[in-house]
Enzyme design. Structure first.
Site, PDB file in Angstrom:
ATOM      1  N   HIS A   1      45.592 -18.628  10.644  1.00  0.00           N
ATOM      2  CA  HIS A   1      44.775 -17.563  11.230  1.00  0.00           C
ATOM      3  C   HIS A   1      45.297 -17.182  12.617  1.00  0.00           C
ATOM      4  O   HIS A   1      45.400 -15.993  12.954  1.00  0.00           O
ATOM      5  CB  HIS A   1      43.330 -18.047  11.303  1.00  0.00           C
ATOM      6  CG  HIS A   1      42.315 -16.979  11.536  1.00  0.00           C
ATOM      7  ND1 HIS A   1      42.350 -15.744  10.919  1.00  0.00           N
ATOM      8  CD2 HIS A   1      41.196 -16.963  12.315  1.00  0.00           C
ATOM      9  CE1 HIS A   1      41.306 -15.022  11.302  1.00  0.00           C
ATOM     10  NE2 HIS A   1      40.606 -15.736  12.162  1.00  0.00           N
TER      11      HIS A   1
ATOM     12  N   SER B   1      40.577 -11.600  14.892  1.00  0.00           N
ATOM     13  CA  SER B   1      39.557 -12.054  13.941  1.00  0.00           C
ATOM     14  C   SER B   1      38.312 -11.165  14.033  1.00  0.00           C
ATOM     15  O   SER B   1      38.397  -9.970  13.768  1.00  0.00           O
ATOM     16  CB  SER B   1      39.228 -13.528  14.198  1.00  0.00           C
ATOM     17  OG  SER B   1      38.440 -14.059  13.162  1.00  0.00           O
TER      18      SER B   1
ATOM     19  N   ASP C   1      44.838 -10.516  12.393  1.00  0.00           N
ATOM     20  CA  ASP C   1      44.167 -11.214  11.299  1.00  0.00           C
ATOM     21  C   ASP C   1      42.652 -10.974  11.346  1.00  0.00           C
ATOM     22  O   ASP C   1      41.867 -11.899  11.583  1.00  0.00           O
ATOM     23  CB  ASP C   1      44.464 -12.711  11.306  1.00  0.00           C
ATOM     24  CG  ASP C   1      44.450 -13.285   9.890  1.00  0.00           C
ATOM     25  OD1 ASP C   1      44.892 -12.581   8.966  1.00  0.00           O
ATOM     26  OD2 ASP C   1      43.988 -14.426   9.694  1.00  0.00           O
TER      27      ASP C   1
END
Length: 460
Positions: free
Chosen positions: A257, A163, A187
């Site tokens: 996610h 992330s 991601d």
């Protein structure tokens, strides 16, 4: 007086025990554990670097950011993996940290450094955490500089960022002009980074090889391609096994996610390969248009995860945007799907449109099923129709095949599909035999089972 004697005696024994522990026990450092209260009031940035090696696989050593010398377990001649997490709205440690560290050390004696910036990532205000990414990158740059001064090389640096951590890894790479060995973005965060120029986000020029996994492009993740190769499991959106409604609470927001991380961890065990197919779109992959990987010979199609760098030499030569690769997964670990081509040659005089469901049965009686596509296939006389079949179990050897044909219509006549030849070609495991069946009729909505035989001519 007697009380004083006992007190002094206890104090002396306590000192002995304390002295004994200091010599025989080392202090283990752990990931910062915060809570929602910390998130509400906010946390100042503090970075902790937790080192794990095969010598200390469960007892992390806290590294001094400004000094890479004097640490018992840090060997700068080893390959070093930096694992950097992302936004932590509740303050809890990532559930996957221990697992990914263990899996890395199972593969090789790395320096595995967990970049703990939970103080700085824990806040209800996402933009505050995003603003700290540059600061974390600056801190990592100082530490890596010290490693380099002790004999480490940029080639040996591998950064795995989740992330916001993916962009942190990119910022570090930029400060070395893309000379670090590899960055894997899991991601990469989308909010506040979507549409930004390369200098403000992860980019393929940030390392010698950049591979990216996109699992939540319609939510918290970044949609566009960022690396030399970008993997889009299940199209990069809704992941199987994840909640579909907000009634599931926080899992609804984070499951897609986080799936990129769990797919990557699965790749470390190598229990099966997460094979991906270079393709322009997920739809093209679903209808079987993207299974030709001749450009990578003698290698097969690329695989997601740790071993993706085997395709580095092929991928870095391409102009950006680089390679986008699509594939489907199962809902649970190890997530693998086993691909087959199902080729039909029909001799019905009229065109038939319909759907095919296929079941494979192994010798021990296990059964796995695949409905071949959401769109109707078109069967024309003497024209081969190829469909991509996906199964969540590996059947070897295959003892029986069951096929069902349906038009999807609930009213009207029931049709027949006259099959001249059906061929089942393994794609995930290409060394396995191609199986056929000849000259049979499928009655609509009736399951037809048969024993497959070796194909008479695999070049048909």
């Amino acid at each position: 007086m007697l009380l004083r004697f006992y007190f002094n005696g206890l104090l002396f024994v306590g000192c002995l025990l304390s002295w004994g522990r200091s010599d025989t026990e080392e202090q283990c450092h752990t990931f910062t554990d915060l809570n929602i209260h910390n998130s509400i009031i906010g946390t100042g940035l503090k970075v902790q670097l937790l080192l794990y090696t095969r010598e200390n696989p469960k007892c992390a050593q806290d590294l001094n950011v400004d000094n890479s010398t004097g640490f018992q377990y840090l060997n700068v001649t080893r390959r070093t993996v930096f694992i950097t997490h992302g936004y932590r709205p509740t303050g809890s440690p990532p559930v996957w940290i221990d697992d990914i560290v263990k899996k890395f050390l199972d593969i090789q004696d790395f320096n595995v450094i967990v970049v703990d910036w939970n103080r700085g990532a824990t806040t209800v205000l996402y933009h505050n955490a995003a603003a700290n990414t540059r600061k974390v990158a600056d801190i990592l740059k100082r530490f890596i500089d010290n490693m380099l001064s002790q004999g480490a090389t940029l080639d040996s640096i591998y950064m795995v960022g989740v992330s916001l951590g993916a962009h942190i890894s990119g910022f570090v790479g930029k400060m070395y002009n893309g000379s670090i060995g590899r960055i894997t973005g899991l991601d990469p965060a989308g909010p506040l980074f979507n549409g930004k120029p390369p200098e403000e986000r992860l980019h393929y020029t940030d390392a010698q090889f950049v591979d990216v996994v996109h699992s939540d492009t319609d939510g918290l993740g970044y949609k566009e391609s960022l690396g030399h190769i970008d993997f889009y499991p299940n199209g990069g959106t809704d992941q199987p096994g994840c909640p579909k409604t907000i009634l599931a609470g926080s899992e609804y927001f984070k499951c897609d996610h986080q799936r990129s991380v769990f797919l990557y961890i699965a790749s470390l065990t190598k229990s099966c390969d997460l094979v991906a197919f270079p393709c322009k779109s997920y739809r093209d992959y679903r209808i079987g248009n993207c299974t030709d990987c001749k450009e990578f010979l003698p290698l097969s199609c690329p695989v997601l995860g740790f071993y993706a760098d085997k395709w580095k030499d092929h991928l870095v030569k391409r102009n950006h945007p680089g390679t986008t690769a699509f594939f489907d997964t199962a809902a649970k670990d190890p997530y693998c799907i086993f691909h087959y081509y199902l080729d039909f040659m029909t001799w019905s005089s009229q065109i038939r449109r319909g759907y095919i469901t296929i079941k494979l049965t192994s010798l021990d009686g296990n059964v796995t099923e695949s409905k071949l596509d959401k769109d109707a296939a078109v069967f024309e006389q003497y024209k081969e129709e190829s469909l991509l079949a996906k199964f969540d179990q590996d059947m070897d050897p295959i003892s029986r095949i069951s096929v069902t044909f349906t038009t999807g219509s609930v009213i009207g006549p029931k049709y027949k599909l006259r099959v001249l030849r059906m061929r089942l070609r393994p794609f995930t495991n290409r060394n396995r035999p191609i199986l056929c069946r000849y000259d049979f009729v499928l009655l609509e909505n009736i399951e037809t089972e048969f024993i497959p035989i070796p194909c008479e001519d695999t070049n048909l």
